[in-house]
Design an enzyme around this catalytic site. Structure first.
Site, PDB file in Angstrom:
ATOM      1  N   LEU A  77      11.499 -19.907  -4.183  1.00  0.00           N
ATOM      2  CA  LEU A  77      10.752 -19.346  -4.322  1.00  0.00           C
ATOM      3  C   LEU A  77       9.778 -19.742  -4.492  1.00  0.00           C
ATOM      4  CD1 LEU A  77       9.282 -17.108  -1.746  1.00  0.00           C
ATOM      5  CD2 LEU A  77      10.569 -16.009  -4.257  1.00  0.00           C
TER       6      LEU A  77
ATOM      7  N   ASP B  60       0.829  -0.554   0.103  1.00  0.00           N
ATOM      8  CA  ASP B  60      -0.037   0.450  -0.471  1.00  0.00           C
ATOM      9  C   ASP B  60       1.044   1.173   0.202  1.00  0.00           C
ATOM     10  OD1 ASP B  60      -2.464   1.407   0.231  1.00  0.00           O
ATOM     11  OD2 ASP B  60      -2.856   1.476   1.913  1.00  0.00           O
TER      12      ASP B  60
ATOM     13  N   HIS C 100       2.571   3.944  -9.304  1.00  0.00           N
ATOM     14  CA  HIS C 100       3.093   1.851  -9.237  1.00  0.00           C
ATOM     15  C   HIS C 100       4.297   1.894 -10.058  1.00  0.00           C
ATOM     16  CE1 HIS C 100      -0.642   2.424  -7.787  1.00  0.00           C
ATOM     17  NE2 HIS C 100      -1.581   3.453  -8.858  1.00  0.00           N
TER      18      HIS C 100
END
Length: 236
Positions: free
Chosen positions: A124, A13, A30
């Site tokens: 991962l 956020d 962004h």
């Protein structure tokens, strides 16, 4: 050296607020945030994190202005194309959770192709929550169960246990462990419809740092603090 962590989830956020503080358009935030995804993912791949799940685009994000949504879709497509080499070079498995049927066919195919080409990697698992909302996920899971019409035991406790297992197996995250640590950047202290089932016993960490400024030093500090906690899971 930090102890291993099985499943880390992050609500990323603060991109828009970061851009505004810089005197830049929201798109710049962004872009910077997408770049930080690479940094954090690569660090996790080198520090015994089994699963990293990132909240990238929620079911509620469609309510943003169309120009911003269109930009986010293009940014996502560019990110996946550019990062394909990173996934392969670092043996990272890519996953997506959420209802991707809402995306354009080229973007949907890109997601599915990247999932397929990285499915054998074990270093991962990086999961992007795309058009994801936990209530939507649970609703879709319930629909699968209703259509399958499983027969439940007449014993209430046994039926509840079986139904919980059936529901867990119908979720987007059926083959993933529950979340151990959930971090939210940007100063807000809420889950925002993210992994409500999977994070039911997760440890929570909230930071004022906006996502584009969130770095590996702060992440390492939060993980270190997480390992100092005692997790009882309802016991003593």
């Amino acid at each position: 050296m930090l102890p291993p962590l099985n499943h880390l989830a992050i609500i990323m956020d603060g991109n828009g607020r970061w851009a505004q503080l810089q005197g830049k358009p929201r798109q710049a935030g962004h872009k910077k945030g997408a770049s930080n995804v690479r940094t954090i993912t690569n660090w996790c791949a080198k520090h015994d994190i089994g699963y990293l799940t990132l909240y990238a685009f929620s079911t509620e994000n469609w309510n943003r202005p169309k120009t911003e949504v269109d930009f986010l879709m293009k940014l996502l497509e560019r990110y996946l194309r550019d990062e394909a080499k990173t996934y392969h070079d670092n043996a990272i498995r890519f996953r997506a959770i959420g209802d991707i049927d809402f995306f354009s066919q080229p973007l949907k195919h890109l997601i599915l192709d990247l999932e397929s080409s990285t499915s054998h990697y074990t270093n991962l698992t990086q999961t992007l929550a795309l058009n994801y909302g936990s209530r939507n996920e649970i609703t879709r899971a319930c629909r699968k169960i209703v259509l399958a019409s499983p027969k439940l035991s007449d014993d209430p406790q046994e039926a509840a246990k079986a139904l919980e297992s059936t529901l867990a197996n119908a979720l987007d995250t059926a083959d993933m462990p529950d979340v151990d640590l959930l971090i939210r950047t940007g100063g807000e202290q809420r889950l925002s419809n993210f992994l409500l089932w999977q994070a039911s016993y997760a440890e929570l960490a909230f930071t004022q740092t906006l996502w584009p400024d969130f770095n590996i030093n702060e992440l390492a500090r939060i993980i270190e603090e997480f390992h100092s906690r005692t997790r009882r899971f309802g016991g003593l």
